[in-house]
Design a protein around this motif. Structure first.
Motif, PDB file in Angstrom:
ATOM      1  N   GLN A  42       0.848  -1.190   0.000  1.00 51.94           N
ATOM      2  CA  GLN A  42       0.000   0.000   0.000  1.00 51.94           C
ATOM      3  C   GLN A  42       0.888   1.246   0.000  1.00 51.94           C
ATOM      4  O   GLN A  42       1.902   1.300   0.703  1.00 51.94           O
ATOM      5  N   ARG A  43       0.491   2.243  -0.782  1.00 55.02           N
ATOM      6  CA  ARG A  43       1.229   3.497  -0.871  1.00 55.02           C
ATOM      7  C   ARG A  43       0.254   4.666  -0.785  1.00 55.02           C
ATOM      8  O   ARG A  43      -0.871   4.585  -1.277  1.00 55.02           O
ATOM      9  N   LEU A  44       0.744   5.759  -0.192  1.00 55.97           N
ATOM     10  CA  LEU A  44      -0.027   6.994  -0.114  1.00 55.97           C
ATOM     11  C   LEU A  44       0.843   8.124  -0.649  1.00 55.97           C
ATOM     12  O   LEU A  44       1.945   8.361  -0.140  1.00 55.97           O
ATOM     13  N   GLU A  67       5.903  10.639  -1.857  1.00 57.45           N
ATOM     14  CA  GLU A  67       5.401   9.429  -1.219  1.00 57.45           C
ATOM     15  C   GLU A  67       5.373   9.628   0.291  1.00 57.45           C
ATOM     16  O   GLU A  67       6.415   9.861   0.917  1.00 57.45           O
ATOM     17  N   LEU A  68       4.205   9.555   0.906  1.00 58.27           N
ATOM     18  CA  LEU A  68       4.068   9.755   2.345  1.00 58.27           C
ATOM     19  C   LEU A  68       4.380   8.482   3.115  1.00 58.27           C
ATOM     20  O   LEU A  68       5.080   8.532   4.123  1.00 58.27           O
ATOM     21  N   PHE A  69       3.827   7.337   2.687  1.00 63.78           N
ATOM     22  CA  PHE A  69       4.176   6.098   3.370  1.00 63.78           C
ATOM     23  C   PHE A  69       4.021   4.927   2.416  1.00 63.78           C
ATOM     24  O   PHE A  69       3.290   4.983   1.426  1.00 63.78           O
ATOM     25  N   THR A  70       4.739   3.848   2.757  1.00 64.86           N
ATOM     26  CA  THR A  70       4.667   2.579   2.028  1.00 64.86           C
ATOM     27  C   THR A  70       4.623   1.452   3.058  1.00 64.86           C
ATOM     28  O   THR A  70       5.411   1.431   4.001  1.00 64.86           O
ATOM     29  N   TRP A  71       3.703   0.518   2.832  1.00 69.54           N
ATOM     30  CA  TRP A  71       3.573  -0.614   3.752  1.00 69.54           C
ATOM     31  C   TRP A  71       3.457  -1.886   2.919  1.00 69.54           C
ATOM     32  O   TRP A  71       2.496  -2.064   2.176  1.00 69.54           O
ATOM     33  N   SER A  72       4.466  -2.756   3.062  1.00 69.53           N
ATOM     34  CA  SER A  72       4.495  -4.016   2.320  1.00 69.53           C
ATOM     35  C   SER A  72       4.433  -5.180   3.298  1.00 69.53           C
ATOM     36  O   SER A  72       5.137  -5.187   4.314  1.00 69.53           O
ATOM     37  N   ILE A  73       3.589  -6.165   2.956  1.00 66.91           N
ATOM     38  CA  ILE A  73       3.473  -7.405   3.733  1.00 66.91           C
ATOM     39  C   ILE A  73       3.589  -8.560   2.747  1.00 66.91           C
ATOM     40  O   ILE A  73       2.865  -8.597   1.741  1.00 66.91           O
ATOM     41  N   TYR A  74       4.508  -9.502   3.025  1.00 63.47           N
ATOM     42  CA  TYR A  74       4.706 -10.600   2.083  1.00 63.47           C
ATOM     43  C   TYR A  74       5.188 -11.833   2.830  1.00 63.47           C
ATOM     44  O   TYR A  74       5.697 -11.762   3.945  1.00 63.47           O
ATOM     45  N   GLN A  75       5.019 -13.001   2.172  1.00 66.88           N
ATOM     46  CA  GLN A  75       5.372 -14.295   2.751  1.00 66.88           C
ATOM     47  C   GLN A  75       5.588 -15.296   1.631  1.00 66.88           C
ATOM     48  O   GLN A  75       5.134 -15.100   0.500  1.00 66.88           O
ATOM     49  N   LYS A  76       6.294 -16.378   1.954  1.00 63.81           N
ATOM     50  CA  LYS A  76       6.502 -17.473   1.009  1.00 63.81           C
ATOM     51  C   LYS A  76       5.906 -18.765   1.563  1.00 63.81           C
ATOM     52  O   LYS A  76       5.947 -19.008   2.777  1.00 63.81           O
ATOM     53  N   HIS A  77       5.398 -19.585   0.620  1.00 66.91           N
ATOM     54  CA  HIS A  77       4.986 -20.942   0.957  1.00 66.91           C
ATOM     55  C   HIS A  77       5.835 -21.905   0.130  1.00 66.91           C
ATOM     56  O   HIS A  77       5.977 -21.740  -1.084  1.00 66.91           O
ATOM     57  N   TYR A  78       6.408 -22.902   0.822  1.00 67.83           N
ATOM     58  CA  TYR A  78       7.283 -23.877   0.168  1.00 67.83           C
ATOM     59  C   TYR A  78       6.532 -25.202   0.063  1.00 67.83           C
ATOM     60  O   TYR A  78       6.165 -25.812   1.079  1.00 67.83           O
ATOM     61  N   PHE A  79       6.309 -25.646  -1.182  1.00 71.45           N
ATOM     62  CA  PHE A  79       5.643 -26.927  -1.391  1.00 71.45           C
ATOM     63  C   PHE A  79       6.595 -28.083  -1.098  1.00 71.45           C
ATOM     64  O   PHE A  79       6.135 -29.202  -0.792  1.00 71.45           O
ATOM     65  N   ASP A  80       7.907 -27.846  -1.199  1.00 73.35           N
ATOM     66  CA  ASP A  80       8.913 -28.849  -0.856  1.00 73.35           C
ATOM     67  C   ASP A  80       9.618 -28.388   0.417  1.00 73.35           C
ATOM     68  O   ASP A  80      10.517 -27.544   0.369  1.00 73.35           O
ATOM     69  N   PRO A  99       8.698 -16.702   7.472  1.00 70.80           N
ATOM     70  CA  PRO A  99       8.101 -15.682   8.332  1.00 70.80           C
ATOM     71  C   PRO A  99       7.282 -14.684   7.513  1.00 70.80           C
ATOM     72  O   PRO A  99       7.525 -14.456   6.326  1.00 70.80           O
ATOM     73  N   ILE A 100       6.289 -14.094   8.152  1.00 68.54           N
ATOM     74  CA  ILE A 100       5.527 -12.997   7.544  1.00 68.54           C
ATOM     75  C   ILE A 100       6.306 -11.713   7.790  1.00 68.54           C
ATOM     76  O   ILE A 100       6.576 -11.351   8.932  1.00 68.54           O
ATOM     77  N   VAL A 101       6.670 -11.044   6.701  1.00 71.98           N
ATOM     78  CA  VAL A 101       7.516  -9.853   6.788  1.00 71.98           C
ATOM     79  C   VAL A 101       6.668  -8.614   6.570  1.00 71.98           C
ATOM     80  O   VAL A 101       5.918  -8.523   5.585  1.00 71.98           O
ATOM     81  N   SER A 102       6.780  -7.668   7.491  1.00 73.31           N
ATOM     82  CA  SER A 102       6.099  -6.371   7.389  1.00 73.31           C
ATOM     83  C   SER A 102       7.160  -5.278   7.313  1.00 73.31           C
ATOM     84  O   SER A 102       8.009  -5.167   8.199  1.00 73.31           O
ATOM     85  N   ASP A 103       7.123  -4.482   6.237  1.00 77.29           N
ATOM     86  CA  ASP A 103       8.077  -3.386   6.028  1.00 77.29           C
ATOM     87  C   ASP A 103       7.287  -2.094   5.882  1.00 77.29           C
ATOM     88  O   ASP A 103       6.606  -1.874   4.866  1.00 77.29           O
ATOM     89  N   PHE A 104       7.368  -1.235   6.890  1.00 73.82           N
ATOM     90  CA  PHE A 104       6.580   0.004   6.940  1.00 73.82           C
ATOM     91  C   PHE A 104       7.521   1.200   6.885  1.00 73.82           C
ATOM     92  O   PHE A 104       8.456   1.307   7.693  1.00 73.82           O
ATOM     93  N   LYS A 105       7.287   2.119   5.930  1.00 75.01           N
ATOM     94  CA  LYS A 105       8.128   3.304   5.762  1.00 75.01           C
ATOM     95  C   LYS A 105       7.256   4.554   5.721  1.00 75.01           C
ATOM     96  O   LYS A 105       6.199   4.556   5.097  1.00 75.01           O
ATOM     97  N   ILE A 106       7.747   5.610   6.376  1.00 76.86           N
ATOM     98  CA  ILE A 106       7.073   6.911   6.371  1.00 76.86           C
ATOM     99  C   ILE A 106       8.037   7.955   5.819  1.00 76.86           C
ATOM    100  O   ILE A 106       9.166   8.078   6.296  1.00 76.86           O
ATOM    101  N   THR A 107       7.557   8.697   4.821  1.00 72.76           N
ATOM    102  CA  THR A 107       8.288   9.812   4.190  1.00 72.76           C
ATOM    103  C   THR A 107       9.784   9.542   4.094  1.00 72.76           C
ATOM    104  O   THR A 107      10.582  10.183   4.785  1.00 72.76           O
ATOM    105  N   PRO A 108      10.201   8.604   3.270  1.00 70.75           N
ATOM    106  CA  PRO A 108      11.649   8.365   3.123  1.00 70.75           C
ATOM    107  C   PRO A 108      12.372   9.630   2.679  1.00 70.75           C
ATOM    108  O   PRO A 108      11.999  10.273   1.708  1.00 70.75           O
ATOM    109  N   GLY A 109      13.411  10.002   3.408  1.00 70.43           N
ATOM    110  CA  GLY A 109      14.196  11.176   3.081  1.00 70.43           C
ATOM    111  C   GLY A 109      13.617  12.491   3.541  1.00 70.43           C
ATOM    112  O   GLY A 109      14.225  13.549   3.345  1.00 70.43           O
ATOM    113  N   GLY A 110      12.442  12.485   4.176  1.00 72.89           N
ATOM    114  CA  GLY A 110      11.819  13.714   4.625  1.00 72.89           C
ATOM    115  C   GLY A 110      12.222  14.081   6.037  1.00 72.89           C
ATOM    116  O   GLY A 110      13.085  13.445   6.652  1.00 72.89           O
ATOM    117  N   PRO A 111      11.570  15.114   6.614  1.00 74.67           N
ATOM    118  CA  PRO A 111      11.925  15.513   7.991  1.00 74.67           C
ATOM    119  C   PRO A 111      11.537  14.474   9.030  1.00 74.67           C
ATOM    120  O   PRO A 111      12.081  14.469  10.130  1.00 74.67           O
TER     121      PRO A 111
END
Length: 870
Positions: free
Chosen positions: A644-646, A657-670, A705-717
């Protein structure tokens, strides 16, 4: 008064020599303008019965000089081990400087800039004038203009033929950014040469911004009994007081019987003393300071004096060599009363526009601290680095980054900062590369050494001493050649892209368990085809297929023992990336006030799915781990996530870009990755570390693992990033990482970094039954905090403050602490610092540093600007 003794260059002053740089006056046919004219037979050398002040015309401060001693006197040091490393470096530096000096001396004839006048006419204005021959006598507010020169006085006798002027009473000279006030003067307005008596002057010196030096816009102030000005903007000053502070209330001053000011070059002082609030503190037999925007000069740097709890009293200095604009070097040493001698060397050169060379050396001959039993444990060593970058013809680029470290103990004991001390990796790379028409050709030599443990010595109850040496892992790829291409479509009407990667070379691994031959041959060829498909604007599918064949010259046998038998791996890889449509929504926040900027917000939701299948790795355990290429395993996996991006757009500005929130995971069949997984141990595969750099698989795995990467205003104040990892197998947060950078005001800032890692095998990861002498992997809990709060910076005018800590919650240890405060005025500043580094038994050190900063010149003390905090 503190006496600073140094080896200096001796100058021979030639007694009785006439003006050494005198040039014949240009014979110009000029016209002299004035209100009243009179004639004289000859140009006077006296005023009344008083003879004009005479200044010795012999060479002073090397203008010109005859050298009767050597500028560089390198003395032998008893610590032969360190000097043996520096000897070749010093020889190279001296040789290059000698060649550069010959070049510079042959081409650097001094250019003398004289006052210019298009018509060769001097304009003179005064209340009364009389003329006799070529000499005009003027009284009352006399004002002479000649080109860029303006001379004013109460009384002037001026020769229009020779351009000589004898002035008395409130004499003022202005030329470009120079201003002189004197009682008497004898000055040639054409050549710019003259003598002045009882002088007060200012010279505006431009200095380029420099993050390591306090910069002031104040001019250089000086008062002197006698001043002689030469063409080429050179001043010889006698009985001089020099400062850039307010001359009425100077905080610091230099007094020198003889001084030379060369504008846009240097200020040189002989037999000078430095005074703080008029109190003499330091005597300098010879000192120079830059007086231009881009000036570097050979000479001794300001000495270092300090105190450390582990090093004792510290006294050191360095010599700086700068014979040309494209090359310089610094050679320095420090005496540490409790440890020994520390030596540093640095060489920099840019012989061509697209080529740069840098070499740094740091070494310590350490006698060790005294142990309770009376023995000593030396921790000395050395580290050096060579950096070369060059852009060659026909698109070639050459880069060298060679690093050498004798031991991790040396770095822990003597590194300047905490961050440098705890860095246990030493990496080197040399490569030659060329990119052309979508292809890339590279020749490289790579070396990566990681220190794992420190040497330890234990004594048993029976008096038996056991010494365990340090352990490390060294990986080398040298030589190596790589050839590859980006995706290219041979048919313009078909979306089919082909690419390939290929390499061949020799590799080596050396650690406590494995010692391969020096050169193990390895090669690989991997062609790849990619087909991107778009089904309208709402769905994109990209498929790719890769065939990879790899050969290793050595391998492990079935018993895990190193063998000389070669091994071949043929793998097939297939990947499909699904790009569903991006969901968007706009929010318009238009203000009712017409003068307010229109704001629009955009929210997007981007789902992604990637399927990957790899087969053909049937003998993973037989491959020697040289690099990530050996961590390829069979896998059958799918990665899914949502981002998600705003965005914010104000008026006609570009959206941010005000914020970015990424959530992702892997499933291994083997879950065993083709049998590559090892129960109860840390497993590092490409299929695992492609989603997170932290090892999490200690046994068969179906879910990452379920990975959550949340960023707010990269490079801003307000810059925030937080990474969370939730492990569904152990059902808890295993990784927490937070980085916060806040700068709410122009000068105030806060930086906060917190990291916590707690991931170990669970009972289901362990083998059942456990084999004899089995030891499961155990990773200690890591929970550390770094914080830094500050206001201003070290070269900002006014009050500046900085404090920071590094704390280990697991061991309840304050690893690093710093407190620094400074105040900078218009011409000087004062800074104090306390720093503590705690590295357990290897090093616990308290450092107290202080610095007195002189604007536009440098720093007295052992606190240097722009040192790394962590």
């Amino acid at each position: 008064m503190l006496l600073l003794l140094a080896h200096i260059t001796h100058h021979k002053f030639l007694e009785g020599q006439t003006y050494p740089v005198q040039r014949k006056t240009r014979h110009l046919l000029t016209t002299f303008h004035g209100r009243v004219t009179s004639t004289r037979d000859s140009f006077p050398r006296t005023i009344g019965s008083r003879t004009l002040p005479s200044i010795p015309l012999g060479p002073v401060l090397g203008y010109p000089t005859v050298f009767i001693d050597s500028m560089l006197d390198v003395k032998s040091h008893p610590r032969a081990r360190i000097l043996s490393v520096l000897r070749s470096f010093s020889f190279l530096v001296v040789l290059l400087f000698a060649l550069a000096g010959l070049q510079s001396r042959s081409a650097a004839a001094q250019q003398v800039h004289r006052p210019s006048s298009k018509t060769g006419v001097a304009d003179l204005e005064s209340k009364t004038q009389s003329r006799r021959g070529d000499v005009t006598t003027a009284d009352g507010d006399v004002d002479i203009h000649f080109g860029d020169t303006r001379l004013r006085a109460d009384h002037v006798e001026y020769n229009g033929k020779t351009f000589e002027a004898v002035a008395t009473g409130h004499v003022q000279l202005d030329y470009n950014k120079e201003h002189l006030d004197a009682e008497e003067a004898h000055y040639n307005v054409s050549t710019g040469h003259g003598t002045f008596h009882n002088v007060r002057g200012t010279v505006k010196i431009e200095r380029a911004p420099n993050p390591t030096i306090l910069i002031s816009e104040n001019p250089l102030y000086f008062e002197a009994g006698d001043v002689e000005r030469f063409a080429g903007d050179v001043y010889l000053v006698h009985r001089a007081w020099i400062t850039i502070c307010d001359p009425a209330h100077p905080k610091w001053q230099f007094y020198a019987p003889n001084a030379r000011i060369r504008l846009n070059k240097t200020v040189a002082l002989v037999n000078a003393n430095f005074r703080l609030f008029r109190v003499p503190l330091i005597w300098l037999p010879y000192a120079t300071a830059p007086a231009g925007e881009k000036i570097r000069q050979t000479g001794f740097l300001i000495p270092d004096i300090g105190q450390s709890s582990r090093k004792g009293f510290i006294l050191g200095d360095a010599f700086y060599l700068a014979p040309t604009s494209w090359m310089d070097a610094t050679l320095g040493a420090q005496f540490m009363s409790r440890r020994g001698v520390l030596e540093r060397g640095e060489f920099r050169a840019k012989p061509f526009e697209n080529t740069s060379i840098a070499y740094t050396y740091f070494g310590v001959e350490d006698r060790g601290l005294l142990n309770p039993d009376g023995t000593r444990s030396p921790q000395g060593g050395e580290q050096q680095r060579v950096e070369i970058q060059s852009l060659l013809p026909h698109g070639w680029r050459f880069v060298t980054d060679y690093n050498q470290l004798s031991s991790l103990t040396f770095r822990l004991a003597f590194a300047d900062t905490f961050g440098e001390a705890v860095n246990s990796e030493v990496r080197s790379a040399i490569f030659l590369t060329n990119n052309f028409r979508g292809f890339s050709l590279d020749f490289a030599a790579l070396n990566d050494k990681s220190f794992l443990t420190l040497p330890t010595t234990t004594t048993s109850s029976t008096g038996v001493v056991t010494t365990v040496p340090a352990t490390s892992v060294a990986l080398r790829n040298a030589p190596e050649a790589r050839f590859g291409s980006v995706e290219q479509a041979p048919w313009s009407n078909l979306p089919i892209y082909f690419a390939f990667d290929a390499f061949t070379g020799a590799v080596n691994r050396s650690d406590a368990v494995t010692q391969t031959p020096h050169f193990v041959d390895r090669s690989e060829f991997a062609p790849r085809v990619t087909v991107p498909l778009h089904f309208g604007p709402w769905l994109g599918i990209t498929t790719s297929a890769t065939f990879r064949t790899t050969r290793y010259g050595d391998s492990y046998n079935s018993s895990g023992v190193l063998s000389g038998a070669s091994i071949v791996r043929n793998t097939g890889e297939f990947a499909v990336e699904f790009r569903p449509p991006v969901f968007e929504r706009f929010f318009d926040r238009t203000s009712l006030k017409k003068d307010k900027t229109r704001r629009r917000y955009k929210h997007t939701i981007e789902p992604t799915f990637t399927y990957r299948y790899v087969t053909g790795v049937n003998n993973f355990a037989d491959f020697i781990r040289f690099d990530s290429n050996a961590t390829l395993t069979d896998t059958n996996e799918i990665q899914y996530g949502i981002t998600q991006r705003l965005f914010l757009k104000e008026g006609d500005n570009q959206p941010s870009e005000l914020f970015t929130w990424s959530i992702y995971q892997k499933h291994y069949f083997d879950p065993t990755f083709g049998g590559a997984i090892v129960d109860g141990q840390r497993n590092v595969f490409q299929a695992l570390n492609s989603i997170t750099p932290f090892a999490f698989a200690f046994g068969p795995r179906r879910w990452s693992p379920i990975v959550s990467d949340f960023k707010i205003t990269p490079g801003g104040p307000y810059d925030l990033e937080q990474i969370l990892q939730y492990d569904p197998t152990s059902q808890r947060l295993v990784t927490i990482g937070t980085l916060l950078k806040v700068k709410p005001y122009k000068e105030f800032f806060v930086t906060l970094a917190h990291f916590r890692l707690d991931d170990n095998p669970v009972p289901g990861d362990l083998p059942n039954p456990e084999p004899p002498q089995f030891t499961p992997f155990n990773q200690p809990l890591s929970n550390q905090l770094r914080a830094l709060v500050g206001y201003g910076n070290e070269t900002r005018k006014g009050f500046n403050f900085l404090t920071g800590i590094g704390y280990d919650f697991t061991n309840k240890t304050l690893q690093n602490q710093i407190i620094q405060a400074s105040y900078n005025g218009g011409c000087c500043g004062l800074a104090v610092e306390y720093r503590r580094i705690n590295l357990g038994q290897v090093r616990t050190e308290n450092q107290f540093r202080v610095a007195f900063m002189i604007a536009n010149i440098g720093t007295f003390g052992n606190l240097r600007h722009q040192e790394k905090i962590f």
